[in-house]
Design a protein around this motif. Structure first.
Motif, PDB file in Angstrom:
ATOM      1  N   ARG A 186      27.134  -5.319  -9.672  1.00 18.47           N
ATOM      2  CA  ARG A 186      27.327  -6.404 -10.643  1.00 18.47           C
ATOM      3  C   ARG A 186      27.479  -7.725  -9.889  1.00 18.47           C
ATOM      4  N   ASP A 187      26.851  -8.780 -10.390  1.00 15.94           N
ATOM      5  CA  ASP A 187      26.987 -10.101  -9.751  1.00 15.94           C
ATOM      6  C   ASP A 187      28.444 -10.545  -9.823  1.00 15.94           C
ATOM      7  N   GLY A 188      28.878 -11.207  -8.775  1.00 18.27           N
ATOM      8  CA  GLY A 188      30.229 -11.743  -8.768  1.00 18.27           C
ATOM      9  C   GLY A 188      31.288 -10.705  -8.452  1.00 18.27           C
ATOM     10  N   LEU A 189      30.877  -9.602  -7.864  1.00 21.73           N
ATOM     11  CA  LEU A 189      31.838  -8.557  -7.505  1.00 21.73           C
ATOM     12  C   LEU A 189      32.698  -9.048  -6.342  1.00 21.73           C
ATOM     13  N   ALA A 190      34.032  -8.924  -6.481  1.00 18.40           N
ATOM     14  CA  ALA A 190      34.931  -9.398  -5.418  1.00 18.40           C
ATOM     15  C   ALA A 190      34.780  -8.521  -4.183  1.00 18.40           C
ATOM     16  N   ARG A 247      22.303  14.424 -10.907  1.00 16.30           N
ATOM     17  CA  ARG A 247      23.738  14.676 -11.118  1.00 16.30           C
ATOM     18  C   ARG A 247      24.588  13.612 -10.402  1.00 16.30           C
ATOM     19  N   LEU A 248      24.194  13.325  -9.145  1.00 12.67           N
ATOM     20  CA  LEU A 248      24.944  12.318  -8.375  1.00 12.67           C
ATOM     21  C   LEU A 248      24.846  10.947  -9.046  1.00 12.67           C
ATOM     22  N   ALA A 249      23.636  10.626  -9.492  1.00  6.85           N
ATOM     23  CA  ALA A 249      23.406   9.324 -10.127  1.00  6.85           C
ATOM     24  C   ALA A 249      24.322   9.141 -11.343  1.00  6.85           C
ATOM     25  N   GLN A 250      24.476  10.211 -12.109  1.00 12.20           N
ATOM     26  CA  GLN A 250      25.359  10.163 -13.279  1.00 12.20           C
ATOM     27  C   GLN A 250      26.791   9.842 -12.863  1.00 12.20           C
ATOM     28  N   GLN A 251      27.199  10.478 -11.737  1.00  9.68           N
ATOM     29  CA  GLN A 251      28.577  10.229 -11.251  1.00  9.68           C
ATOM     30  C   GLN A 251      28.759   8.773 -10.831  1.00  9.68           C
ATOM     31  N   PHE A 252      27.731   8.255 -10.089  1.00 10.62           N
ATOM     32  CA  PHE A 252      27.847   6.894  -9.559  1.00 10.62           C
ATOM     33  C   PHE A 252      27.835   5.847 -10.666  1.00 10.62           C
ATOM     34  N   LYS A 253      27.161   6.191 -11.750  1.00  9.59           N
ATOM     35  CA  LYS A 253      27.010   5.234 -12.846  1.00  9.59           C
ATOM     36  C   LYS A 253      28.365   4.787 -13.393  1.00  9.59           C
ATOM     37  N   GLY A 254      29.303   5.709 -13.354  1.00 13.54           N
ATOM     38  CA  GLY A 254      30.619   5.392 -13.935  1.00 13.54           C
ATOM     39  C   GLY A 254      31.527   4.608 -13.004  1.00 13.54           C
ATOM     40  N   LEU A 255      31.072   4.367 -11.763  1.00 18.44           N
ATOM     41  CA  LEU A 255      31.950   3.677 -10.806  1.00 18.44           C
ATOM     42  C   LEU A 255      32.039   2.171 -11.118  1.00 18.44           C
ATOM     43  N   ASN A 256      33.205   1.623 -10.852  1.00 17.24           N
ATOM     44  CA  ASN A 256      33.440   0.198 -11.112  1.00 17.24           C
ATOM     45  C   ASN A 256      32.579  -0.663 -10.193  1.00 17.24           C
ATOM     46  N   GLY A 257      31.847  -1.608 -10.736  1.00 15.66           N
ATOM     47  CA  GLY A 257      31.031  -2.530  -9.953  1.00 15.66           C
ATOM     48  C   GLY A 257      29.563  -2.153  -9.919  1.00 15.66           C
ATOM     49  N   VAL A 258      29.239  -0.939 -10.379  1.00 13.19           N
ATOM     50  CA  VAL A 258      27.833  -0.527 -10.351  1.00 13.19           C
ATOM     51  C   VAL A 258      27.145  -0.985 -11.633  1.00 13.19           C
ATOM     52  N   ASP A 259      26.064  -1.755 -11.450  1.00 10.07           N
ATOM     53  CA  ASP A 259      25.377  -2.292 -12.608  1.00 10.07           C
ATOM     54  C   ASP A 259      24.210  -1.396 -13.030  1.00 10.07           C
ATOM     55  N   ASP A 260      23.479  -0.921 -12.012  1.00 10.51           N
ATOM     56  CA  ASP A 260      22.304  -0.094 -12.323  1.00 10.51           C
ATOM     57  C   ASP A 260      22.021   0.835 -11.130  1.00 10.51           C
ATOM     58  N   ILE A 261      21.303   1.886 -11.435  1.00 14.30           N
ATOM     59  CA  ILE A 261      20.973   2.836 -10.363  1.00 14.30           C
ATOM     60  C   ILE A 261      19.481   3.093 -10.380  1.00 14.30           C
ATOM     61  N   GLN A 262      18.898   3.190  -9.174  1.00 12.59           N
ATOM     62  CA  GLN A 262      17.474   3.482  -9.089  1.00 12.59           C
ATOM     63  C   GLN A 262      17.247   4.576  -8.033  1.00 12.59           C
ATOM     64  N   TYR A 263      16.438   5.516  -8.347  1.00 10.47           N
ATOM     65  CA  TYR A 263      16.083   6.530  -7.353  1.00 10.47           C
ATOM     66  C   TYR A 263      14.675   7.025  -7.656  1.00 10.47           C
ATOM     67  N   GLY A 264      14.038   7.577  -6.631  1.00  9.82           N
ATOM     68  CA  GLY A 264      12.613   7.938  -6.772  1.00  9.82           C
ATOM     69  C   GLY A 264      12.386   9.288  -7.425  1.00  9.82           C
ATOM     70  N   ARG A 265      13.222   9.637  -8.401  1.00  8.83           N
ATOM     71  CA  ARG A 265      13.140  10.966  -8.983  1.00  8.83           C
ATOM     72  C   ARG A 265      11.817  11.203  -9.734  1.00  8.83           C
ATOM     73  N   GLU A 266      11.374  10.186 -10.463  1.00 14.46           N
ATOM     74  CA  GLU A 266      10.166  10.369 -11.277  1.00 14.46           C
ATOM     75  C   GLU A 266       8.973  10.789 -10.407  1.00 14.46           C
ATOM     76  N   TRP A 267       8.889  10.082  -9.271  1.00 16.30           N
ATOM     77  CA  TRP A 267       7.817  10.346  -8.310  1.00 16.30           C
ATOM     78  C   TRP A 267       7.834  11.830  -7.912  1.00 16.30           C
ATOM     79  N   VAL A 268       9.025  12.233  -7.486  1.00 12.12           N
ATOM     80  CA  VAL A 268       9.164  13.608  -7.000  1.00 12.12           C
ATOM     81  C   VAL A 268       8.903  14.601  -8.140  1.00 12.12           C
ATOM     82  N   ASP A 269       9.407  14.239  -9.328  1.00  9.33           N
ATOM     83  CA  ASP A 269       9.187  15.121 -10.475  1.00  9.33           C
ATOM     84  C   ASP A 269       7.704  15.294 -10.761  1.00  9.33           C
ATOM     85  N   ASN A 270       6.965  14.166 -10.654  1.00  2.75           N
ATOM     86  CA  ASN A 270       5.521  14.249 -10.911  1.00  2.75           C
ATOM     87  C   ASN A 270       4.848  15.193  -9.915  1.00  2.75           C
ATOM     88  N   VAL A 271       5.184  15.011  -8.646  1.00  2.00           N
ATOM     89  CA  VAL A 271       4.569  15.864  -7.616  1.00  2.00           C
ATOM     90  C   VAL A 271       5.001  17.314  -7.833  1.00  2.00           C
TER      91      VAL A 271
END
Lengths: 295, 220
Positions: A64-68, A139-163
């Motif tokens: 998140r912008d402006g994170l102390a 699963r990890l991404a879901q956990q990180f999403k709830g952490l304070n200061g995290v605005d968004d999460i990105q990972y290359g899962r779709e790519w791997v899923d397609n392959v």
């Protein structure tokens, strides 16, 4: 051992006795097994590609912008202590912009009008091997999403899923086509052995009359099938190598992602041995079908 | 040595091949089995060799009840009994030597043993000099001698012969009969089926006569 020598001699006699049929059968077996090998090769290389892509999976946590500063340090501490994370790299807003500019080098026009730095700071997480599967990453991404200061999460899962989907299709395709080709090979071998048995029915009767056991009579035919499967398998490997070299040179010509990234590999020795064992197995099955029916 | 007790065999419901055969052939005996064509001579030999099963009765050979043998035990029985066929039953693509050797190979003899015994037996039937030839290169009498050599190479206690001279001229017939007599003098029990009364009278031994599937003479 003594018997083995006799069986081998008889097997070679049988093969020589029906030279043209044997050659045609072996060529057909080689071709069908080679086709199966192509699928195997495709599967093997896609599997290796997915493996290497999974190793490169990084989870990026945009902040998140402006994170102390204190909040950022706390978050980093939590990430480092959390399960599955082998490395945490902090990329500040300024660093993100530098990286962005670097990636667009020579295309400065795109950067005009960017104004203030719009890019967020982020943490790039490298995951431990056990956490690189797409399910674990999710699963990890879901956990990180709830952490304070995290605005968004990105990972290359779709790519791997397609392959992975492609890989699964190739896996099922290989199994189905392998089964069909395997059945074809068995039928071809059974037919060829059947011809040999027919041509030797008189001899077989004589052997039965002088006290030969069923196993003694059947063994040369079984070995004939096994040998046909093995020789067919060896020829299939040679053909497959040819197809592989051709595909490799074509891919190098194509260039781009496939040509550059996909380092094509031939089947390793254990796979080749298994491939030949399958040939022998098909040969034995074909023989057994024939001799059980005729003897 | 060979005993049959009330043996019956028929083909289909109305064709009795053998009826109530009771017979005993002693160890080392030479017996002729005669009778007109269709009297049941070949059927009797086939029963003794395990090629057919009787409908009723018992057949005991060397203390084994052949009538109750399982199919898996037949090879063992056939290795212990020599059989001379009217049509020789030789392996046409194998040499004379290999045709005789195969009986020993089946029994699991070593290559050295095979070489020694085949050479010996081919010598005894006068074919040592033709051991590399194929059966098609031999006369009928010579082919029958190969068949005899193969049947005795395992030193069987019993030798059965089904019309062994049926395809041979007079000279060759004499030759084969002399060979059989020699084998018998070494202690082998012989039962020789023939419809040729002339050779039976030339070699006076016990004669078992079959008529319409029954023993007409020489039983017991």
């Amino acid at each position: 051992m003594r018997q083995l020598r006799y069986f081998l001699k008889e097997t070679l006699l049988n093969l020589r006795g029906n030279k043209s049929t044997t050659l045609i059968s072996m060529a057909t077996i080689a071709f069908t097994m080679m086709l199966f090998g192509v699928f195997l090769l495709l599967y093997f290389n896609l599997d290796a590609l997915v493996g290497s892509l999974q190793q490169e999976i990084k989870v990026i946590l945009y902040l998140r912008d402006g994170l102390a500063e204190k909040e950022r340090v706390d978050l980093e501490g939590k990430l480092r202590q959390g399960p599955g994370v082998s490395n945490v790299l902090y990329v500040s807003k300024a660093m993100a912009l530098v990286n962005f500019r670097r990636s667009l080098e020579g295309q400065d026009i795109l950067l005009k009008g960017l104004g203030d730095n719009p890019l967020p700071a982020s943490f790039e997480l490298t995951l431990e091997k056990a956490y690189q599967s797409s399910e674990a990453v999710q699963r990890l991404a879901q956990q990180f999403k709830g952490l304070n200061g995290v605005d968004d999460i990105q990972y290359g899962r779709e790519w791997v899923d397609n392959v992975n989907t492609v890989l699964e299709t190739v896996r099922v395709g290989s199994a189905v086509i392998g089964l069909i080709l395997g059945l074809a090979a068995v039928v071809i071998i059974a037919g060829t052995i059947g011809l040999t048995v027919w041509s030797r029915l008189e001899d077989i009767e004589v052997l039965q009359l002088i006290g030969a056991t069923r196993a003694y009579i059947q063994m040369p035919f079984l070995m004939e099938g096994a040998l046909m499967g093995l020789i067919g398998g060896v020829f299939a490997v040679v053909l497959l190598r040819g197809v592989f070299e051709l595909a490799k040179s074509r891919l190098a010509d194509v260039g781009g992602f496939l040509g550059g990234q996909m380092n094509l590999m031939f089947l390793p020795m254990p796979w080749l041995l298994l491939f030949l064992a399958v040939g022998v197995g098909l040969g034995c099955t074909g023989s057994l079908l024939s001799i059980r029916r005729l003897l | 040595m060979i005993q049959l007790f009330h043996v019956y065999k028929s083909y289909g419901r109305h064709r009795a091949a053998l009826e109530d055969i009771t017979l005993r052939i002693e160890k080392g005996e030479f017996a002729w089995l005669t009778g007109p064509s269709g009297a049941g001579k070949s059927t009797l030999l086939k029963l003794l060799f395990g090629l057919e099963q009787p409908d009723a009765g018992q057949i005991v050979i060397q203390n084994r009840n052949v009538a109750r043998l399982k199919e898996s035990s037949l090879p063992q029985l056939r290795r212990s009994i020599g059989f001379i066929f009217q049509d020789f039953k030789l392996l046409q693509k194998k040499t004379v030597f290999d045709n005789v050797a195969v009986a020993l190979q089946i029994a699991g003899a070593s290559p050295t043993e095979i070489r020694r015994r085949v050479t010996e037996v081919l010598g005894s039937v006068g074919l040592d000099h033709k051991k590399e030839m194929l059966p098609s290169m031999l006369s009928a009498g010579e082919q029958q001698r190969v068949c005899v050599a193969r049947s005795i190479v395992n030193h069987p206690m019993i030798l059965l012969a089904d019309e062994p001279t049926g395809n041979l001229d007079a000279d060759l017939t004499t030759e084969i009969i002399e060979l059989l007599k020699t084998i018998n003098t070494k202690g082998t029990t012989m039962l020789v089926a023939t419809h040729n009364r002339e050779i039976v009278s030339r070699v006076p031994r016990r004669v078992i006569v079959l008529k319409e599937g029954r023993i007409a003479e020489g039983g017991g």
